[in-house]
Write an enzyme that holds these catalytic residues in place. Structure first.
Site, PDB file in Angstrom:
ATOM      1  N   HIS A 125     -50.151   5.137 -10.622  1.00  0.00           N
ATOM      2  CA  HIS A 125     -49.660   6.415 -10.100  1.00  0.00           C
ATOM      3  C   HIS A 125     -48.656   6.979 -11.109  1.00  0.00           C
ATOM      4  O   HIS A 125     -47.989   6.216 -11.820  1.00  0.00           O
ATOM      5  CB  HIS A 125     -48.973   6.132  -8.762  1.00  0.00           C
ATOM      6  CG  HIS A 125     -48.507   7.323  -7.999  1.00  0.00           C
ATOM      7  ND1 HIS A 125     -47.338   7.976  -8.287  1.00  0.00           N
ATOM      8  CD2 HIS A 125     -49.044   7.975  -6.951  1.00  0.00           C
ATOM      9  CE1 HIS A 125     -47.168   8.983  -7.442  1.00  0.00           C
ATOM     10  NE2 HIS A 125     -48.201   9.007  -6.613  1.00  0.00           N
ATOM     11  N   ASP A 147     -45.430  -2.074  -8.503  1.00  0.00           N
ATOM     12  CA  ASP A 147     -45.430  -0.891  -7.642  1.00  0.00           C
ATOM     13  C   ASP A 147     -46.260  -1.246  -6.414  1.00  0.00           C
ATOM     14  O   ASP A 147     -47.488  -1.246  -6.454  1.00  0.00           O
ATOM     15  CB  ASP A 147     -46.035   0.291  -8.417  1.00  0.00           C
ATOM     16  CG  ASP A 147     -46.300   1.493  -7.519  1.00  0.00           C
ATOM     17  OD1 ASP A 147     -46.110   1.386  -6.292  1.00  0.00           O
ATOM     18  OD2 ASP A 147     -46.717   2.534  -8.053  1.00  0.00           O
ATOM     19  N   GLN A 179     -48.972   0.825  -2.403  1.00  0.00           N
ATOM     20  CA  GLN A 179     -50.255   0.661  -1.695  1.00  0.00           C
ATOM     21  C   GLN A 179     -50.567  -0.811  -1.428  1.00  0.00           C
ATOM     22  O   GLN A 179     -51.643  -1.125  -0.922  1.00  0.00           O
ATOM     23  CB  GLN A 179     -51.405   1.293  -2.515  1.00  0.00           C
ATOM     24  CG  GLN A 179     -51.200   2.760  -2.850  1.00  0.00           C
ATOM     25  CD  GLN A 179     -51.247   3.674  -1.628  1.00  0.00           C
ATOM     26  OE1 GLN A 179     -51.752   3.316  -0.571  1.00  0.00           O
ATOM     27  NE2 GLN A 179     -50.726   4.885  -1.787  1.00  0.00           N
ATOM     28  N   LYS A 192     -45.253   4.941   3.848  1.00  0.00           N
ATOM     29  CA  LYS A 192     -46.646   4.482   3.729  1.00  0.00           C
ATOM     30  C   LYS A 192     -46.860   3.205   4.531  1.00  0.00           C
ATOM     31  O   LYS A 192     -47.939   2.626   4.528  1.00  0.00           O
ATOM     32  CB  LYS A 192     -46.992   4.233   2.260  1.00  0.00           C
ATOM     33  CG  LYS A 192     -46.965   5.508   1.412  1.00  0.00           C
ATOM     34  CD  LYS A 192     -47.398   5.212  -0.010  1.00  0.00           C
ATOM     35  CE  LYS A 192     -46.982   6.277  -0.986  1.00  0.00           C
ATOM     36  NZ  LYS A 192     -47.769   7.513  -0.904  1.00  0.00           N
ATOM     37  N   CYS A 220     -52.254  12.071  -8.077  1.00  0.00           N
ATOM     38  CA  CYS A 220     -51.128  11.684  -8.961  1.00  0.00           C
ATOM     39  C   CYS A 220     -51.506  10.476  -9.818  1.00  0.00           C
ATOM     40  O   CYS A 220     -50.668   9.595 -10.068  1.00  0.00           O
ATOM     41  CB  CYS A 220     -49.854  11.401  -8.182  1.00  0.00           C
ATOM     42  SG  CYS A 220     -49.291  12.798  -7.222  1.00  0.00           S
TER      43      CYS A 220
HETATM   44  N1  7TS Z   1     -47.016   4.402  -6.363  1.00  0.00           N
HETATM   45  C1  7TS Z   1     -48.194   4.460  -5.733  1.00  0.00           C
HETATM   46  C2  7TS Z   1     -49.240   3.437  -6.031  1.00  0.00           C
HETATM   47  C3  7TS Z   1     -48.419   5.471  -4.798  1.00  0.00           C
HETATM   48  O1  7TS Z   1     -49.586   5.521  -4.157  1.00  0.00           O
HETATM   49  C4  7TS Z   1     -47.414   6.443  -4.545  1.00  0.00           C
HETATM   50  C5  7TS Z   1     -47.647   7.618  -3.639  1.00  0.00           C
HETATM   51  C6  7TS Z   1     -46.193   6.311  -5.214  1.00  0.00           C
HETATM   52  C7  7TS Z   1     -46.033   5.282  -6.118  1.00  0.00           C
HETATM   53  C8  7TS Z   1     -45.046   7.222  -4.950  1.00  0.00           C
HETATM   54  O2  7TS Z   1     -44.548   6.988  -3.677  1.00  0.00           O
HETATM   55  P1  7TS Z   1     -43.385   7.918  -3.074  1.00  0.00           P
HETATM   56  O3  7TS Z   1     -43.268   7.468  -1.656  1.00  0.00           O
HETATM   57  O4  7TS Z   1     -42.165   7.642  -3.873  1.00  0.00           O
HETATM   58  O5  7TS Z   1     -43.863   9.332  -3.211  1.00  0.00           O
HETATM   59  N2  7TS Z   1     -48.995   7.941  -3.466  1.00  0.00           N
HETATM   60  C9  7TS Z   1     -49.503   9.038  -2.901  1.00  0.00           C
HETATM   61  C10 7TS Z   1     -50.866   9.218  -2.726  1.00  0.00           C
HETATM   62  O6  7TS Z   1     -51.719   8.427  -3.056  1.00  0.00           O
HETATM   63  N3  7TS Z   1     -51.090  10.412  -2.135  1.00  0.00           N
HETATM   64  O7  7TS Z   1     -49.914  11.012  -1.944  1.00  0.00           O
HETATM   65  C11 7TS Z   1     -48.920  10.167  -2.399  1.00  0.00           C
END
Ligand code: 7TS
Length: 409
Positions: free
Chosen positions: A125, A202, A205, A228, A366
C-alpha cells in the site's frame, strides 16, 4: 466451519448490514477500506461519551482516573491480542499510516545513512512505500523492491538476492490490500535478521483476517488500524520491540510525552508515552478494546476458517463469469478478490454494482505499483469479512452478469 459460528447472530450484531441501499439489501464488500462496527463497539463509544468522558494521565478526579485506568487496560488487551511481551510495547496512534511514519521518522532517521537500503515489496500500500521513499530521499539511501510472480506471490528468492549488509529495514505487508496475498512474514523476518536488518510489518490487512503473534513472527514493528478491525476510525496501533522503542527519539513533541521540561532542556518519558504526545483518542481506544473483545468472542481461528471457505466459494463462482479475470491468485490469500471484466472500466462496474446495493472498491486501491505490475489502471475489489455470506456472493455474481449485459459483454 464450526457449529459455534452463528452467522445469523453475527449479522444481527452489525446494524448497518440490515440497511437497504437504493432499495436493495446492502451487500458490503468494502471491508478492506473499512469494516462495519458491531453494536458493542457503538455502545462503548456512546457509554464513554455519555458517562465516562475525561482526559487521562492528568486528573486527580474520579472520572480522569477511571479513564486512565481504562486506557491502560486497553493497551494490555491489545498487547494480548497480538501476543506482545509487554503492554508498554503497544503505542496508540491514528492508524497504520501514522504508525509507519512514526517508525520511518523515529527509527529510520537516526539509523539510516547514504547508500543504506530499505526493502519493500511490489505488493505494498502507498503508506508502506511513501514514508520510506521520503526517508531515502532525505538520507541518500535506496529503496529496493521485491518483485512478485504472475499470480501475485512474493518472490522469496528475489528477496534473498536483494538482501545485503546494506539492508537496514525490510518493510512488508502481512497481506496485500489489493490482491489478498499473504506474505511469509515469519520467514522474511528470520532472513532479514540474519543480515542485521529490522522488519516492519504493515498488518492493516493481516489483523482482521489472521491470528497474529508478534513474538512468533519475531518482527520488530507491527502496525495496524482499528477501523479495519471492526473498531472506530482514528485509532491504530504500533507494536515495537521494547529495546527498539527505548532507543528511539520522540515522534512529536508536546504534553504527556515528557519527563521534565525546562528552558535548559527537556527529558522524555519512556515508551510508549514518549510517542503519544497530546490528548489521545481515548474513546477510540475504548472502542478498539471492545472490537478486540468482539473478535475474540467470535474466535480468530473460526474467522480464518469461515473466510477461507467463503473465498474458495467466491473464486469458483466468479471464475464462471464470461470475461472475468482474477487479478492475484496466490495460493495463500486473505478474503480479497480483485478482478477486471472484459474491457469494461472498473468504475462503470462499481456503479452498476452500487445500483444493486453492492459496495465494492473500484480503483487502484492505493497500490499503484501492484496495478502497474498487472498493467491495469484499476481493478474491482470485493474484500470480505466474517459477516459476509455465500448468498451475498451469489448476489455479486448475478449483478456481474447484469454488468456484462449492460455493456454488451
Ligand atoms: N496498509 C494497508 C495494507 C492498507 O490496506 C491500508 C488501507 C493502509 C496501510 C492504510 O491504513 P490507514 O488506516 O492508515 O488509512 N487500505 C485501504 C484500502 O485497501 N482501501 O481503502 C483503504
Amino acid at each position: 466451519m464450526t457449529a459455534s459460528f452463528d452467522i445469523a447472530k453475527i449479522r444481527r450484531d452489525f446494524p448497518v448490514l440490515g440497511e437497504k441501499i437504493r432499495g436493495k439489501d446492502l451487500v458490503y464488500f468494502d471491508n478492506g477500506a473499512t469494516t462495519q462496527k458491531p453494536l458493542t463497539v457503538i455502545y462503548a463509544l456512546q457509554r464513554y461519551y455519555a458517562r465516562e468522558n475525561a482526559n487521562i494521565h492528568r486528573g486527580v478526579h474520579f472520572l480522569s482516573q477511571q479513564a486512565t485506568f481504562a486506557y491502560e487496560r486497553s493497551r494490555g488487551r491489545v498487547g494480548q491480542f497480538i501476543n506482545a511481551r509487554e503492554s508498554s510495547e503497544i503505542v496508540f496512534v491514528r492508524g497504520t499510516t501514522e504508525a509507519l511514519n512514526l517508525v520511518a521518522h523515529s527509527y529510520g532517521r537516526p539509523q539510516l545513512g547514504p547508500d543504506d537500503e530499505i526493502i519493500v515489496s511490489q505488493l505494498e500500500h502507498h503508506s508502506n512505500i511513501v514514508p520510506w521513499q521520503m526517508l531515502c530521499e532525505e538520507k541518500g539511501a535506496r529503496l529496493r523492491v521485491v518483485p512478485i510472480s504472475d499470480t501475485g506471490e512474493f518472490l522469496f528468492d528475489e528477496y534473498e538476492r536483494l538482501l545485503s549488509e546494506r539492508t537496514r529495514i525490510v518493510a512488508v505487508a502481512h497481506a496485500s490490500n489489493a490482491l489478498g496475498t499473504i506474505l511469509p512474514v515469519k520467514e522474511i523476518t528470520a532472513l532479514a535478521h540474519q543480515h542485521g536488518a529490522i522488519v516492519v510489518v504493515d498488518g492493516a490487512q493481516g489483523v482482521p483476517h489472521l491470528p497474529v503473534d508478534v513474538q512468533d513472527l519475531d518482527c520488530d514493528f507491527y502496525a495496524f488500524s482499528g477501523h479495519k478491525l471492526f473498531g472506530p476510525t482514528g485509532i491504530g496501533v504500533l507494536y515495537g520491540k521494547q529495546a527498539l522503542l527505548h532507543a528511539m527519539p520522540p515522534y512529536e513533541g508536546g504534553g504527556s510525552m515528557i519527563e521534565k521540561v525546562s528552558f535548559d532542556g527537556t527529558t522524555y518519558a519512556p515508551p510508549p508515552t514518549r510517542f503519544e504526545a497530546g490528548t489521545p483518542h481515548i474513546a477510540g481506544v475504548t472502542g478498539l478494546e471492545t472490537a478486540i473483545d468482539y473478535v475474540n468472542s467470535v474466535g480468530k481461528e473460526q474467522i480464518a476458517a469461515y473466510e477461507a471457505d467463503l473465498l474458495a466459494y467466491a473464486d469458483a463462482a466468479l471464475s464462471e463469469i464470461p470475461g472475468l479475470r482474477l487479478i492475484g491468485t496466490a495460493r495463500e490469500r486473505v478474503a480479497v478478490i480483485s478482478f477486471t471484466l472484459g474491457d469494461i472500466h472498473p468504475h462503470d462496474i462499481g456503479t452498476v454494482l452500487d445500483a444493486e446495493g453492492i459496495a465494492v472498491r473500484a480503483g487502484h486501491h492505493c497500490a499503484q505499483p501492484t496495478m502497474q505490475f498487472y498493467q491495469v489502471p484499476a481493478t474491482v475489489r470485493a474484500s470480505l469479512a466474517f459477516y459476509n455470506t455465500r448468498a451475498e456472493i451469489d448476489a455479486l455474481v448475478a449483478a456481474l452478469h447484469k454488468v456484462n449485459k449492460v455493456f454488451g459483454g
